[in-house]
Design a protein around this motif. Structure first.
Motif, mmCIF file in Angstrom:
data_model
loop_
_atom_site.group_PDB
_atom_site.id
_atom_site.type_symbol
_atom_site.label_atom_id
_atom_site.label_comp_id
_atom_site.label_asym_id
_atom_site.label_seq_id
_atom_site.Cartn_x
_atom_site.Cartn_y
_atom_site.Cartn_z
ATOM 1 N N LEU A 13 28.412 -17.834 62.099
ATOM 2 C CA LEU A 13 27.600 -18.577 61.142
ATOM 3 C C LEU A 13 26.933 -17.586 60.204
ATOM 4 O O LEU A 13 26.202 -16.693 60.655
ATOM 5 C CB LEU A 13 26.520 -19.396 61.861
ATOM 6 C CG LEU A 13 26.972 -20.420 62.906
ATOM 7 C CD1 LEU A 13 25.743 -21.043 63.568
ATOM 8 C CD2 LEU A 13 27.831 -21.486 62.272
ATOM 9 N N THR A 14 27.214 -17.712 58.919
ATOM 10 C CA THR A 14 26.450 -16.978 57.921
ATOM 11 C C THR A 14 25.791 -18.040 57.038
ATOM 12 O O THR A 14 26.183 -19.210 57.078
ATOM 13 C CB THR A 14 27.337 -16.055 57.069
ATOM 14 O OG1 THR A 14 28.022 -16.820 56.068
ATOM 15 C CG2 THR A 14 28.356 -15.305 57.928
ATOM 16 N N PRO A 15 24.785 -17.669 56.254
ATOM 17 C CA PRO A 15 24.100 -18.692 55.450
ATOM 18 C C PRO A 15 25.017 -19.523 54.571
ATOM 19 O O PRO A 15 24.721 -20.680 54.268
ATOM 20 C CB PRO A 15 23.123 -17.869 54.606
ATOM 21 C CG PRO A 15 22.844 -16.666 55.437
ATOM 22 C CD PRO A 15 24.142 -16.345 56.123
ATOM 23 N N LYS A 16 26.177 -18.952 54.170
ATOM 24 C CA LYS A 16 27.064 -19.664 53.245
ATOM 25 C C LYS A 16 28.458 -19.918 53.813
ATOM 26 O O LYS A 16 29.344 -20.357 53.087
ATOM 27 C CB LYS A 16 27.205 -18.849 51.947
ATOM 28 C CG LYS A 16 25.918 -18.689 51.150
ATOM 29 C CD LYS A 16 25.494 -20.017 50.542
ATOM 30 C CE LYS A 16 24.245 -19.866 49.681
ATOM 31 N NZ LYS A 16 24.492 -19.141 48.431
ATOM 32 N N LEU A 17 28.652 -19.633 55.106
ATOM 33 C CA LEU A 17 30.008 -19.744 55.651
ATOM 34 C C LEU A 17 29.978 -20.007 57.152
ATOM 35 O O LEU A 17 29.202 -19.406 57.885
ATOM 36 C CB LEU A 17 30.783 -18.447 55.383
ATOM 37 C CG LEU A 17 32.304 -18.495 55.548
ATOM 38 C CD1 LEU A 17 32.935 -19.298 54.418
ATOM 39 C CD2 LEU A 17 32.882 -17.075 55.561
ATOM 40 N N VAL A 18 30.844 -20.940 57.585
ATOM 41 C CA VAL A 18 31.141 -21.136 59.006
ATOM 42 C C VAL A 18 32.578 -20.696 59.223
ATOM 43 O O VAL A 18 33.476 -21.085 58.475
ATOM 44 C CB VAL A 18 30.996 -22.617 59.420
ATOM 45 C CG1 VAL A 18 31.435 -22.806 60.872
ATOM 46 C CG2 VAL A 18 29.568 -23.088 59.251
#
Length: 752
Positions: A652-657
């Motif tokens: 999980l990144t702020p802009k991507l799963v």
């Protein structure tokens, strides 16, 4: 009569013969025109013909990655055809094109003289571009010699009618849109994309000359197959252009020295970028066209020239596939080495026999009534075949059974990246090789998800009021009312005396604690939470669900995890943004589908993100920091199922799963060891290598440099506790690490 006055009988009979032949010729031509030799299209038919157009698939950044077609054709307008291409075509194929009206009688006379009288078979057919267009539009169905003359006359009649209907520019456009370039490729646009990976309007003169040169013999002058012959033919086209004063001799000489440089890109279903993704788009489009048909709209993905604009990111997909290949090649070698000579595909005859009986070729022979022994004899027969591995394609003597066991040992994978706020798919890898493994592990495969299910358990626990600093014993317990089920950890016996906070237990994926958290929370609460988070697959109503024994689709799992980045709202992954018609008029736009209500509170969301950050920073996925040196803002979860059959990693990144699964299609084979088959080793590197590549490109800073929202200080206070507490002296005194404690599982929701 005048003929009777001619005294010379030979002359008289000669004239009679000529008149008879002329009459026969007139009647013959008339009979063809009247349709006695087959229907000839009328002018109204010719003025309204429709191309069968390939439908095109584009990435979010408008890069063409695939086509669906019966005939690979993408018609273009006259303004999109470069002038040099038109001049090259006219110079080599029909230099009097602008002077005749569809039939070049001078050329026909030359051909007749050379072919019939001088027996020169290289004199050509004398067909004009307009006649060739007629042949393209109405191909010859019967090519026996007796009908060649009829076909020629038909084409001449059609050509005359085409000249009456269309301008010269329109005829050239129609011709270049219909002419074959071999390999089921029709039209100059498709040919330009295939051989030079550019649109026709962007072709250089020497490239245009190469393609025009192919028209005489699409296979013989194919620049990929016969580069030397194609180069010679290209230079002949340039010479014809100079001869017709379309270019100067000096320019011809300069261009003739240029090498033949191709950028070949075939839009094959099995090859190219994102084949699994393109197949899923195709299925979705078939469903959409059927729905449109029910509403009275006729669209065909193979002939209507639809333009499908997807959410896929071209560069990310390219890097993801490269990362997958690099990692899986290495992992496959380690996997096979770990088994050595005791590999199940070599030693386990029972397993191999079972695989053979499940194969389509066995079932086909069985359905034909062939006896069992004959089937095995047939499948054991050696023959030349191509077997593929990560190193090369090898032609070997092998049987059908050999082929099945060869591919039986292949590790496979599925991975998906999506925007957590919209569900837009950014990358999609359904397997290691679409040509040999058609099964899509993103959309088709349900596998046990292992410890990647644990966050759902902990989320439900927080929602029922369990504090994140609640401590749970890591002691292994045998549950008497669950048939002696006794979940264990991979650590040592010292864990018997340890009590973990929820954050520490989740980040280190402690199995015994996960089961106790579920026990305290209640199975029904956990299953309801999973459903509210977007897990629609029915899950087992058993305590083992805490350890991920439920089988879930990969894309389903990704949509649920997106809720941790999307204010608690799950998303439904989607991959088609718009569908347009052949004129690029938008027919439909697809909107993201998100849960209306959050599945859990904002406080719970922030706690869970902090817990999964710990997984990356100091837990089971810490090699992202230590080995791969990734400093990005990342949270996540690893997962490994029983007997090391499934390896998972969710990032999980702020802009991507990003979700990755690795395992074998045959559920009966797992990794030899947890060290090799754990999610951190088998699945995590694919994401790590993708993120490493993305970090190198500033254009992706919006994703790679994004930071998580500031966590509420109250949440941080709630998590501020010792990660592990050890039992006191007296508790340790009365605990025997060599003996399991027995008790009943407390929840009344479980099914023994």
């Amino acid at each position: 009569m005048i003929l009777n006055k001619i005294q010379n009988k030979y002359l008289r009979w000669g004239i009679i013969a000529c008149i008879g032949l002329l009459g026969f010729f007139v009647l013959f031509i008339s009979s063809i025109r009247w349709g006695l030799w087959g229907k000839i299209p009328k002018e109204e038919d010719l003025s309204d013909f429709q191309y069968q157009r390939a439908s095109e698939v584009y990435t979010a950044d408008s890069i063409l990655i695939g086509k669906y077609y019966l005939y690979d054709r993408q018609p273009i307008t006259f303004k999109d055809i470069p002038e040099d291409l038109l001049k090259a075509l006219v110079a080599i194929e029909d230099e009097r094109f602008y002077e005749h009206s569809g039939i070049d009688y001078q050329s026909l006379g030359r051909v007749a003289l050379k072919t019939i009288l001088m027996q020169d078979q290289s004199s050509g057919g004398g067909s004009t571009i307009t006649q060739q267009l007629a042949k393209n539009l109405y191909p010859r169905r019967d090519r026996v010699n007796t009908n060649i003359v009829v076909d020629k006359v038909k084409e001449m009649i059609i050509a005359s009618r085409l000249e009456d209907i269309f301008s010269k520019d329109e005829i050239l456009t129609h011709y270049l849109n219909t002419v074959s370039f071999g390999d089921n490729t029709f039209g100059i646009e498709s040919a330009a994309l295939k051989f030079f990976n550019k649109k026709a309007k962007d072709l250089q003169l020497e490239e245009a000359a190469t393609l025009v040169g192919m028209l005489k013999a699409t296979y013989g002058y194919n620049p990929r197959v016969f580069p030397e012959k194609s180069l010679s033919r290209r230079n002949l086209v340039l010479t014809a252009m100079a001869h017709n004063n379309f270019i100067e001799d000096a320019e011809r000489d300069s261009l003739a020295t240029l090498p033949l440089l191709l950028n070949y890109k075939e839009y094959d279903n099995n090859e190219g970028l994102a084949p699994y993704f393109r197949e899923e788009v195709r299925k979705k489009m078939l469903k959409w066209t059927q729905e449109q048909k029910e509403d009275g709209n006729e669209y065909n993905i193979y002939t209507s020239g639809l333009k499908i604009y997807t959410t896929l990111d071209y560069n990310m997909q390219y890097w993801a596939e490269a990362a997958m290949r690099e990692h899986m090649k290495s992992l496959q070698a380690s996997f096979e080495k770990s088994y050595g000579e005791n590999a199940p595909w070599v030693k386990n005859k029972k397993l191999v026999d079972k695989l053979v009986k499940q194969s389509s070729i066995y079932k086909k022979l069985k359905s034909q009534g062939i006896e069992e022994q004959q089937i095995w004899d047939s499948l054991s027969q050696k023959k030349k075949m191509v077997l593929v591995d990560w190193e090369e394609e090898k032609t070997v003597d092998a049987s059908s059974i050999d082929s099945l066991t060869h591919y039986m040992k292949f590790l496979n994978t599925g991975s998906l990246s999506l925007d957590p706020h919209s569900g837009a798919v950014k990358t999609w890898i359904g397997g290691v090789d679409f040509e040999h493994f058609k099964y899509d592990h993103v959309a088709q495969s349900k596998r046990q998800v292992g410890s990647t299910f644990k966050p759902f358990v902990y989320t439900a626990a927080l929602e029922v009021g369990i504090e994140p600093c609640t401590y749970f014993s890591a002691e292994e317990v045998e549950y008497e009312n669950l048939k002696g089920w006794s979940p264990s950890n991979s650590g040592d016996k010292d864990e018997t005396y340890l009590n973990y906070s929820m954050e520490e237990a989740l980040s280190n994926s402690v199995n015994t604690v996960a089961v106790k958290v579920l026990e305290e929370t209640g199975i029904n609460n956990v299953l309801t939470m999973a459903k509210n988070m977007g897990i629609f697959t029915e899950l087992p109503n058993q305590p083992s669900v805490a350890l991920g024994t439920g089988e879930i689709y990969l894309n389903e799992l990704a949509g649920a995890y997106a809720s941790y980045l999307n204010k608690g709202r799950a998303v439904l992954p989607y991959f088609i943004r718009t569908i347009a018609d052949k004129k690029d008029s938008v027919l439909v736009e697809f909107e993201p589908k998100r849960a209306v209500e959050p599945a859990y509170s904002e406080q719970t969301r922030q706690i869970m993100v902090e817990m999964m950050k710990s997984t990356i920073d100091k837990g089971t996925a810490s090699r992202l920091r230590s080995t791969y040196k990734l400093n990005n803002a990342i949270a996540g979860k690893t997962g490994t199922t029983q007997n090391n059959k499934d390896a998972w990693f969710v990032a999980l990144t702020p802009k991507l799963v990003h979700v990755t699964w690795v395992g074998l299609d045959n559920h009966e084979i797992g990794f030899r060891s947890t060290q090799l088959g754990q999610g951190a080793n088998a699945a995590l590197p694919i994401f790590a290598k993708l993120m490493q590549e993305m970090n190198q490109h500033p254009s992706y800073n919006e994703i790679t440099q994004a930071q998580f929202e500031r966590t509420d200080p109250m949440v941080l206070d709630m998590l501020d506790c010792e990660p592990v507490k050890k039992d006191g002296f007296f508790k340790r005194l009365f605990k025997n690490p060599d003996k399991k404690r027995k008790r009943k599982f407390k929840s009344g929701n479980s099914t023994p």
